[in-house]
Design an enzyme around this catalytic site. Sequence first.
Site, PDB file in Angstrom:
ATOM      1  N   GLU A 129      19.603  14.785  50.710  1.00 23.93           N
ATOM      2  CA  GLU A 129      20.453  15.896  50.770  1.00 23.93           C
ATOM      3  C   GLU A 129      19.520  16.924  51.467  1.00 23.93           C
ATOM      4  O   GLU A 129      19.322  18.208  50.918  1.00 23.93           O
ATOM      5  CB  GLU A 129      20.717  16.259  49.558  1.00 23.93           C
ATOM      6  CG  GLU A 129      21.679  15.466  48.916  1.00 23.93           C
ATOM      7  CD  GLU A 129      22.244  15.897  47.300  1.00 23.93           C
ATOM      8  OE1 GLU A 129      21.580  17.204  47.085  1.00 23.93           O
ATOM      9  OE2 GLU A 129      22.904  15.128  46.725  1.00 23.93           O
ATOM     10  N   ASN A 152      20.042   9.912  52.881  1.00 18.80           N
ATOM     11  CA  ASN A 152      21.272  10.029  52.028  1.00 18.80           C
ATOM     12  C   ASN A 152      21.575  11.312  51.790  1.00 18.80           C
ATOM     13  O   ASN A 152      20.992  12.442  51.580  1.00 18.80           O
ATOM     14  CB  ASN A 152      20.963   9.554  50.482  1.00 18.80           C
ATOM     15  CG  ASN A 152      22.183   9.152  49.588  1.00 18.80           C
ATOM     16  OD1 ASN A 152      23.181   8.526  49.847  1.00 18.80           O
ATOM     17  ND2 ASN A 152      22.121   9.943  48.529  1.00 18.80           N
ATOM     18  N   HIS A 183      31.558  11.763  47.234  1.00 22.98           N
ATOM     19  CA  HIS A 183      32.149  12.579  46.078  1.00 22.98           C
ATOM     20  C   HIS A 183      33.486  13.122  46.453  1.00 22.98           C
ATOM     21  O   HIS A 183      33.329  14.352  46.931  1.00 22.98           O
ATOM     22  CB  HIS A 183      31.135  13.446  45.530  1.00 22.98           C
ATOM     23  CG  HIS A 183      30.112  12.809  44.964  1.00 22.98           C
ATOM     24  ND1 HIS A 183      29.700  11.917  43.995  1.00 22.98           N
ATOM     25  CD2 HIS A 183      28.683  12.905  45.354  1.00 22.98           C
ATOM     26  CE1 HIS A 183      28.609  11.410  43.617  1.00 22.98           C
ATOM     27  NE2 HIS A 183      27.891  12.171  44.649  1.00 22.98           N
ATOM     28  N   GLU A 207      27.342   7.059  46.389  1.00 26.08           N
ATOM     29  CA  GLU A 207      27.562   7.693  45.219  1.00 26.08           C
ATOM     30  C   GLU A 207      29.130   7.997  44.956  1.00 26.08           C
ATOM     31  O   GLU A 207      29.691   8.819  44.586  1.00 26.08           O
ATOM     32  CB  GLU A 207      27.005   8.927  44.981  1.00 26.08           C
ATOM     33  CG  GLU A 207      25.505   8.731  45.137  1.00 26.08           C
ATOM     34  CD  GLU A 207      24.735  10.190  45.296  1.00 26.08           C
ATOM     35  OE1 GLU A 207      25.281  10.962  44.493  1.00 26.08           O
ATOM     36  OE2 GLU A 207      23.612  10.146  45.695  1.00 26.08           O
ATOM     37  N   ASP A 237      32.860   8.495  43.911  1.00 27.27           N
ATOM     38  CA  ASP A 237      33.800   8.782  42.724  1.00 27.27           C
ATOM     39  C   ASP A 237      35.012   9.640  43.216  1.00 27.27           C
ATOM     40  O   ASP A 237      34.769  10.435  44.251  1.00 27.27           O
ATOM     41  CB  ASP A 237      33.032   9.286  41.474  1.00 27.27           C
ATOM     42  CG  ASP A 237      32.140  10.743  41.833  1.00 27.27           C
ATOM     43  OD1 ASP A 237      32.412  11.290  43.057  1.00 27.27           O
ATOM     44  OD2 ASP A 237      31.209  10.897  41.331  1.00 27.27           O
TER      45      ASP A 237
END
Length: 671
Positions: A168, A211, A248, A276, A278
């Site tokens: 990030e 990432n 996300h 990651e 979701d």
Amino acid sequence: MNPLKRLGCRRASVLGLLAATVLATPGTATGASDAPETVRASTLGAQAAQSGRYFGTAVAAGRLGDGTYTGILDREFNSVTPENEMKWDTIEPSRGSFNFGPGDQIVNRATSHGQRMRGHTLVWHSQLPGWVSSIRDAGTLRGVMNNHITTVMNHHKGRIHSWDVVNEAFADGSSGQLRSSVFRDVLGDGFLEQAFRTARTADPAAKLCYNDYNIEDWNAAKTQGDYRMVRDFKARGVPIDCVGLQAHFGAGGPPGSFQTTLSSFAALGVDVQITELDIAQASPTAYANTVRACMNVARCTGITVWGIRDSDSWRSSENPLLFDRNGNKKSAYNSVLTTLGGTPATTRSTPAARALPGSYSWSSSGQLIAPKSDPTHNIAGIKDPTVVYYNGKYHVFASTASSSGYNLVYLNFGDWSQAGSATHHYLDRTAIGTGYRAAPQVFYNAPQRLWYLVYQTGNASYSTNPDISNPNGWSAPRNFYSSMPEIIRQNIGNGYWVDMWVICDSANCYLFSSDDNGHLYRSQTTVGQFPNGFTNTVIALQDSKNALFEASNVYKVQGSNQYLLLVEAIGSDGRRYFRSWTAAGLAGSWTQLAASESNPFARANNVSFPAGAWTRDISHGEMIRAGYDQTLTIPACRLQYLYQGLNPGAGGDYNLLPWRLGLLTQTNSTC
């Protein structure tokens, strides 16, 4: 007959090992016409593995005592990312004081269950201890960052498949530039390059990833900023192997350009991973669209969901995961599995129903396969079979024994009733060549899209082939080792180094071998390095010489977290039979299952012969597998075993014994 007798043609001289050399990894075959048909699995990780991918989850060490949590983890996922246990505030809370305990708990458990590890994360502006955030001297911060990367990676070296080296680093919004952080503000933009170069030095075998979140939309300024960085790194030789897109998503799922983003990064020469995942309210359609985008990009190597049950999620109020709070599969689960190419399991399919029994009984066929001599091959025995069922046919490879020595033969047929009439293709006429070749094992390496034939030559050797049905397609022999591993040399005594066997889980490949002197050896390398890099050779099991003789087979039991080990023994009557063990992972430890003369896995005393007892030896063979890939998965029920048997009255020169092949079928299956 003296069953211990060995002549040079059967067991090549150990001295020949000194001249052996390890050759380079073969190239991969990508022709669609050569690729095996789809295998439909009933769990996420198993199905993802069919296309050479992983399907993983984030894991919290504090939840590993929850049986529902770990039950799903072990059944469904073949990759693990620690949720917080490797972040800087946990792992180095004060300068130079490292806390590896929580991370090690996750790594050790994943390794024992054959799950690959993603390391998360080395350099991140968040969850950073105050002592790092307060550094204002560039030299100090650079040294601290390099030391942290090096120490953490060295600690886990060889056990982490991919590292999120920097996390990030780019700002939200329209700038497309790096965000303000202690690393960027003190060290400048060059901290990213420094971090990746340090990471490569620390662990050259690990995949190095960048990432980030909100980089899924190809049109976003943040995505374009990341893309420019990766393109620059690749152009200048800065080591970067992969880009992680966190994914996300809101209830609508991925943006329409998501696949374009994946393919655009991949076109730069890096892997892409969904790291990651979701999705708010877990729409089956949104999950399917996300997975499909990955499946459509060859270099999208895996998917990780950020948590197991909705109650485990950082977005728990949005119910964004594949399992509900009670651990039940949601509609999105079936959507994901189907999109991966799998088939949802029925409610009857439970681990208890798939447990291996503690004792066995079998029925044997008569002799199914006998030697077929020709003007240049006067074959006395056919033995050591290996078999896979692929594309509607059984493909059998075996050793041929004759007065001139040992080599290999290949045949295929659609049904066992056709086995005796199948054409024998002698592989000494191919690039495999003449000379001592014996005890083959065949499997398909799904990540490489390549068939492997493993065999012994005095060393552990292999050939590759993009098309198993083409006997002339095998490459010349290559060796797994430069010479016999020292631990084998120290323990082999008067035995012989024989019967090499390769099996892989999602993270590592293991090579087992025997020494005719009571030892079973195991070496390992990573899935990415295979077939190179086999090291860490250890004694995996030992017993008396006759109790742990040779011909080991190791398999993954379908629908469970259990591995089955078979090893041929010599009984008190001088006849061959098989003992068995089980373990939760390929690294052991092994627990006896059916392992005695009175309770064997397979011996003349637990085998019936409806067509007549043509053998009292149940010797070197191969289980009929549920698939054909490098995981060597077998069913737990209605087992079948192709084996070599021998006329009980035969004797004389061991190399001229009239071995024939028959098929055992389990008669006491519990499911």
